[in-house]
Design an enzyme around this catalytic site. Structure first.
Site, PDB file in Angstrom:
ATOM      1  CG  ASP A  27      -3.036  -3.510  -0.299  1.00 29.15           C
ATOM      2  OD1 ASP A  27      -2.480  -2.595   0.332  1.00 29.15           O
ATOM      3  OD2 ASP A  27      -2.912  -4.719  -0.010  1.00 29.15           O
ATOM      4  CG  ASN A  75      -5.940   1.865   7.071  1.00 26.27           C
ATOM      5  OD1 ASN A  75      -6.600   2.047   6.056  1.00 26.27           O
ATOM      6  ND2 ASN A  75      -5.094   0.846   7.156  1.00 26.27           N
TER       7      ASN A  75
END
Ligand code: FPP
Length: 261
Positions: A27, A75
């Site tokens: 991340d 996503n």
């Protein structure tokens, strides 16, 4: 608390200091780029370099399984230009890294709803998995178009179909039987989950498999994740005492038994 699914998870008693399976939530690519007034895709490009560093270091250390959260089912809802940039990046790396994977005897695998991937990415992935299928040093598992809830739902659907056809008896459904319907049932549960960029969430990653994993959080944004920071995470893991719901004494006894077996 009871032990998780029998043979699927491991006490890793023979070598507790080194995780057999590491899973990583990579991340912070977007923030890395934003801090430098760069487009988000530049963060993903630099993130890909960090992937290479971590893969090479993992093989060098003798990690048997490495699972990377490359793209989640959520996503897909990102702006379309970011999704297509990421897909191009995956395509490019799947094509350019085959030789490196083969050279290190790394077997590429994928988990997720792969049917949603654009055709060129799906076929490059297929080609790369076929080309590396003899690899024995490490399984590199890409979680791509992956969602933990979706994986559990698809396992439930497969179980239900077997019950409906009469191949499976309801009473035989237990944690071990259920886990055989997950995307990669032969892979042991992660010993260690690393998440970068100071976020404290599981984000729908390996919901079933992370039941007893140790979690190490790294403050570093993924593109800056260095070998040194990786080692720091591994050292933190090595200091943990894994008990899988048992007492300390029971775990010590189990380790002694595993060593003498
Ligand atoms: C999370 O950062 C990262 C991703 C959604 C993509 C991961 C992709 C890579 C590391 C690039 C290449 C990968 C391979 C396997 C070649 P984020 O965008 O959510 O960051 P933010 O939270 O700072 O916005």
């Amino acid at each position: 608390m009871s032990e998780s699914n029998g043979n699927h998870s491991s006490t890793n008693g023979s070598s507790p200091a080194l995780p057999r399976h590491i899973a990583i939530i990579m991340d912070g690519n977007g923030r890395w780029a934003k801090r430098r007034f760069l487009p988000r895709v530049e963060g993903h490009r630099q993130g890909a370099k960090a992937v290479r560093r971590v893969v090479e270091e993992s093989v060098r250390l003798g990690i048997r399984y490495l699972t990377l959260f490359a793209f989640s089912t959520e996503n897909w809802r990102r702006p379309s230009d970011e999704v297509s940039s990421l897909m191009k990046l995956f395509l490019m790396h799947l094509e350019s890294e085959v030789d490196l994977l083969k050279e290190h005897s790394i077997r590429l695998r994928a988990i997720g709803d792969l049917e949603r991937l654009p055709a060129p990415v799906a076929s490059a992935l297929e080609r790369c998995m076929t080309a590396t299928q003899e690899g024995t040093a490490m399984d590199l598992v890409l979680a791509i178009s992956y969602g933990g809830r979706e994986e559990i739902v698809s396992a439930a659907r497969r179980i239900a179909a077997e019950v409906k056809s009469g191949a499976l008896d309801i009473q035989s459904i237990d944690e071990v039987a259920f886990s055989t319907k997950l995307y990669a049932p032969d892979i042991p549960d992660p010993d260690l989950l690393i998440r970068t960029s100071d976020e404290n969430r599981i984000s729908n990653f390996l919901l079933w498999q992370l039941a007893y994993s140790e979690i190490v959080l790294s403050p570093v944004l993924w593109p800056d994740f260095s070998k040194e920071e990786y080692m720091r995470c591994l050292e933190e893991y090595a200091r943990r005492e894994r008990r899988f719901g048992l007492t300390r004494e029971q775990m010590l006894e189990l380790r002694t038994l595993e060593r003498s077996a």
